[in-house]
Design a protein around this motif. Structure first.
Motif: not given
Length: 152
Positions: A91-96, A108-114, A134-140
């Motif tokens: 995955r790619v991790m982003f600091a927010v 609004a973009h269909g994000v689902e919590l894992v 498309e199921g792209i896995l991100l860490g926030l």
């Protein structure tokens, strides 16, 4: 010696939707191009290829994503729904700055919590994994209590 990490590449089926999603996360589109020709196939080992790419930059200007949509050859494997303990890139991790606001914006973009919830790690971070288009896995991750890089 390595000078920097230039970018992380993600192969997608819908380039426009992926660009829109990462723009909602706060990344800025730097440019789009088509990559083809003998030199490109030599680099990747795929032979003849045609790929539409988009490069997006993180707000701090240091990180980049390269999104690729293969026109030729066809994509041969799909790892988008692999579990988080699958071998390979994860995955790619982003600091927010505000995790709740980020999740609301991405909804609004269909994000689902894992998982079923956002977790707090030792009162230092609020963290979650999400699946985007498309199921792209991100860490926030949101730092808590002024533990940011500026020391505040």
């Amino acid at each position: 010696m390595t000078l920097r990490m230039d970018n992380v590449g993600i192969v997608v089926a819908d380039l426009d939707a992926a660009i829109t999603f990462f723009a909602a996360l706060g990344l800025e589109l730097e440019g789009r191009a088509t990559v083809d020709g003998a030199w490109a196939g030599q680099v990747t080992g795929l032979g003849h290829q045609q790929v539409e790419i988009a490069t997006l930059r993180t707000p701090d200007g240091h990180g980049r994503l390269e999104l690729s949509r293969f026109v030729e050859p066809d994509v041969v494997a799909d790892h988008r729904r692999a579990p988080v303990n699958a071998l390979g890139y994860l995955r790619v991790m982003f600091a927010v700055d505000d995790l709740d606001a980020t999740l609301a914006r991405l909804d609004a973009h269909g994000v689902e919590l894992v998982s079923t919830e956002v977790v707090t790690y030792e009162d230092v971070y609020r963290l979650c994994y999400v699946r985007g288009p498309e199921g792209i896995l991100l860490g926030l991750a949101q730092e808590l209590h002024g533990t940011g890089a500026d020391g505040s």
